[in-house]
Scaffold this motif. Structure first.
Motif, mmCIF file in Angstrom:
data_model
loop_
_atom_site.group_PDB
_atom_site.id
_atom_site.type_symbol
_atom_site.label_atom_id
_atom_site.label_comp_id
_atom_site.label_asym_id
_atom_site.label_seq_id
_atom_site.Cartn_x
_atom_site.Cartn_y
_atom_site.Cartn_z
ATOM 1 N N PRO A 352 -10.133 -16.531 4.092
ATOM 2 C CA PRO A 352 -10.398 -17.251 5.345
ATOM 3 C C PRO A 352 -9.227 -18.160 5.722
ATOM 4 N N HIS A 353 -8.706 -17.977 6.930
ATOM 5 C CA HIS A 353 -7.577 -18.762 7.437
ATOM 6 C C HIS A 353 -6.319 -18.570 6.586
ATOM 7 N N GLY A 354 -6.249 -17.446 5.855
ATOM 8 C CA GLY A 354 -5.095 -17.211 4.996
ATOM 9 C C GLY A 354 -4.634 -15.773 5.048
ATOM 10 N N HIS A 355 -4.035 -15.330 3.960
ATOM 11 C CA HIS A 355 -3.448 -13.991 3.899
ATOM 12 C C HIS A 355 -4.515 -12.924 3.632
ATOM 13 N N SER A 356 -4.242 -11.724 4.109
ATOM 14 C CA SER A 356 -5.000 -10.559 3.681
ATOM 15 C C SER A 356 -4.356 -10.015 2.414
ATOM 16 N N TYR A 357 -5.050 -9.120 1.727
ATOM 17 C CA TYR A 357 -4.528 -8.600 0.471
ATOM 18 C C TYR A 357 -5.129 -7.228 0.185
ATOM 19 N N THR A 358 -4.468 -6.495 -0.682
ATOM 20 C CA THR A 358 -4.993 -5.249 -1.225
ATOM 21 C C THR A 358 -5.142 -5.434 -2.730
ATOM 22 N N HIS A 359 -6.352 -5.215 -3.217
ATOM 23 C CA HIS A 359 -6.662 -5.396 -4.629
ATOM 24 C C HIS A 359 -6.933 -4.026 -5.239
ATOM 25 N N SER A 360 -6.022 -3.554 -6.088
ATOM 26 C CA SER A 360 -6.152 -2.245 -6.735
ATOM 27 C C SER A 360 -6.594 -2.424 -8.183
ATOM 28 N N ILE A 361 -7.526 -1.581 -8.614
ATOM 29 C CA ILE A 361 -8.117 -1.689 -9.951
ATOM 30 C C ILE A 361 -7.897 -0.365 -10.675
ATOM 31 N N TYR A 362 -7.355 -0.430 -11.867
ATOM 32 C CA TYR A 362 -7.035 0.748 -12.668
ATOM 33 C C TYR A 362 -8.039 0.866 -13.820
ATOM 34 N N HIS A 363 -8.766 1.974 -13.854
ATOM 35 C CA HIS A 363 -9.773 2.221 -14.890
ATOM 36 C C HIS A 363 -9.276 3.297 -15.842
ATOM 37 N N ASP A 364 -9.581 3.149 -17.125
ATOM 38 C CA ASP A 364 -9.268 4.221 -18.065
ATOM 39 C C ASP A 364 -10.408 5.242 -18.073
ATOM 40 N N ALA A 365 -10.325 6.233 -18.956
ATOM 41 C CA ALA A 365 -11.302 7.321 -18.969
ATOM 42 C C ALA A 365 -12.710 6.828 -19.267
ATOM 43 N N SER A 366 -12.826 5.711 -19.980
ATOM 44 C CA SER A 366 -14.145 5.166 -20.316
ATOM 45 C C SER A 366 -14.697 4.261 -19.221
ATOM 46 N N GLY A 367 -13.903 4.052 -18.161
ATOM 47 C CA GLY A 367 -14.334 3.182 -17.070
ATOM 48 C C GLY A 367 -13.922 1.737 -17.218
ATOM 49 N N GLN A 368 -13.256 1.392 -18.327
ATOM 50 C CA GLN A 368 -12.819 0.006 -18.530
ATOM 51 C C GLN A 368 -11.635 -0.310 -17.625
ATOM 52 N N VAL A 369 -11.619 -1.517 -17.075
ATOM 53 C CA VAL A 369 -10.502 -1.964 -16.251
ATOM 54 C C VAL A 369 -9.352 -2.363 -17.167
ATOM 55 N N VAL A 370 -8.222 -1.681 -17.016
ATOM 56 C CA VAL A 370 -7.063 -1.976 -17.860
ATOM 57 C C VAL A 370 -5.932 -2.635 -17.092
ATOM 58 N N MET A 371 -5.911 -2.480 -15.749
ATOM 59 C CA MET A 371 -4.878 -3.124 -14.946
ATOM 60 C C MET A 371 -5.447 -3.484 -13.576
ATOM 61 N N GLU A 372 -4.895 -4.536 -12.993
ATOM 62 C CA GLU A 372 -5.222 -4.912 -11.623
ATOM 63 C C GLU A 372 -3.931 -5.277 -10.895
ATOM 64 N N GLN A 373 -3.938 -5.017 -9.594
ATOM 65 C CA GLN A 373 -2.807 -5.419 -8.755
ATOM 66 C C GLN A 373 -3.337 -6.109 -7.501
ATOM 67 N N TRP A 374 -2.761 -7.263 -7.209
ATOM 68 C CA TRP A 374 -3.070 -7.994 -5.981
ATOM 69 C C TRP A 374 -1.787 -8.046 -5.156
ATOM 70 N N LEU A 375 -1.729 -7.249 -4.096
ATOM 71 C CA LEU A 375 -0.597 -7.278 -3.179
ATOM 72 C C LEU A 375 -0.989 -8.162 -1.999
ATOM 73 N N VAL A 376 -0.350 -9.304 -1.864
ATOM 74 C CA VAL A 376 -0.725 -10.300 -0.864
ATOM 75 C C VAL A 376 0.148 -10.104 0.367
#
Length: 416
Positions: A352-376
């Protein structure tokens, strides 16, 4: 005009090195408002100057996607939107941005926040020495600590910063008090780097049990042992040069750090000296990364891949935003080399009143989140969501500190 800008940079650098920071800052302000270049013919100068969010989710791809370089003809420091402008204007603005970035990198804004006052916690000063050298540090101990095994987050500042400035800017001590964890802020020594940058780009400081990685790892172990902290919940994060060094630590000490955070940083091993460091920072060349894939320690493929969260502004003219993509691509390459495939989803959001962003989530074969990226989107070279009162922060972005803490506390490992 280009010669005039170079004259301004030279004069401001001279003033800074002679300790006349107020005059240098005034010159910068005057120049950025359209003032004239200084008369450098005299040895003395007097420049007073005039004076949670709705989002959608979808599967993007099964492999990391690299941010494309700026359009052909645009400056390496420039925005992608600059390519459509006239060549003289683009060249002038690129030089102007380069001037501003260069001067801001040597002149730190005054810290107005006090990181010592955080609801009763202690902010202690210390020093650590091992065979590779000595570094000072500050350590935040939350008021709720009574000897229990709490997590530890190691925070590596950027160039021209110190622990107080970095703690105030990231507000990490506030989160430590709320969530119950220690925060260690190692301090780079000016004798090791005059700009107080961590030497992530030196070959001698990129390997396990050598140089600065050795000091930081042993300092981490010392704090964990001394205070009886949870060795399975130790994390490291950093901004800019500190973010690049956090990657160095994750690559070389995957058994020590349960997860890492890289804000406006670079991949591992893409530089070996100052010229190659600037090339990687400004261009983020894919070729340079591919040529140095072999620099990954051979033993890494047999060890765990360290969960990683990356923040980067897509208008960063100091460290090319493509470097954030390549941090993740580097881990993903090792991951796929072990016969494991990652699945990527992406969320779009708006502060709100700030930047937009793209939040990418990387899952391994078991569905666990192993990496995230926030491009602001629209953000430059500042800690996203940080305090506006200190250097190198962007208050309009999503809180990198909040998101890193959330990500970290979801990952743990057995004691080394």
């Amino acid at each position: 005009m280009t010669d005039a800008l170079h004259a301004v940079m030279a004069e401001a650098t001279r003033l800074t090195r002679s300790g006349r920071l107020d005059e240098a800052a005034a010159l910068i302000r005057r120049t950025l408002r359209g003032g004239f270049a200084p008369d450098t013919s005299s040895k003395t100068s007097d420049f007073s100057g005039h004076e949670p969010i709705d989002s959608t989710c979808r599967v993007i791809d099964d492999i990391p996607q690299l941010t494309p370089p700026p359009d052909s003809g645009a400056s390496a420091h420039g925005s992608r939107h600059d390519a459509g402008r006239s060549a003289p204007s683009s060249a002038f603005e690129a030089t102007f941005r380069s001037l501003r970035t260069g001067l801001e990198s040597i002149i730190t804004k005054p810290s107005q926040a006090n990181p010592d006052i955080q609801a009763g916690g202690q902010f202690m000063t210390g020093s650590f020495t091992n065979p590779a050298g000595t570094r000072a540090y500050k350590l935040y101990i939350p008021s709720g600590y009574h000897g229990q095994a709490l997590p530890l987050i190691v925070m590596l500042h950027g160039c021209a910063q110190d622990p107080d400035d970095f703690a105030a800017g990231t507000r990490m001590n506030v989160l430590a008090e709320r969530e119950g964890f220690f925060v260690l802020y190692p301090e780079q020594a000016p004798q090791a780097n005059p700009s107080r940058c961590w030497n992530w780009f030196k070959a001698s400081d990129q390997h396990r049990d050598h140089g600065e990685p050795s000091i930081l790892a042993d300092m981490t172990r010392h704090i964990v042992s001394t205070h009886g902290l949870d060795a399975g919940r130790v994390y490291v994060a950093g901004h800019s040069a500190g973010g690049a060094m956090a990657m160095v630590m994750g690559v070389n000490y995957p058994e020590l750090y349960a997860a890492i955070g890289v804000h406006s940083g670079l991949p591992y091993g893409v530089a070996h000296d100052i010229p190659s460091a600037f090339a990687a920072m400004q261009q983020g060349e894919t070729a340079a990364l591919l040529q140095r894939e072999s620099s990954f320690p051979a033993a890494l493929k047999a060890l765990r891949i360290v969960p990683t969260i990356v923040f980067h502004g897509d208008r960063d003219t100091t460290v090319h935003p493509g470097n954030g993509d390549r941090v993740l691509a580097q881990w993903a390459t090792v991951h796929s080399g072990a016969g494991r495939k990652l699945r990527v989803t992406a969320n779009r959001g708006q502060v709100p009143h700030g930047h937009s962003y793209t939040h990418s989530i990387y899952h391994d074969a078991s569905g666990q989140v192993v990496m995230e990226q926030w491009l602001v989107h629209g953000a430059g070279h500042g800690w996203s969501g940080g305090s506006p009162d200190v250097s190198y922060t962007d208050p309009k972005g999503p809180s990198a500190s909040e998101e890193m803490v959330r990500f970290f506390l979801k990952h743990s490992q057995g004691k080394p």
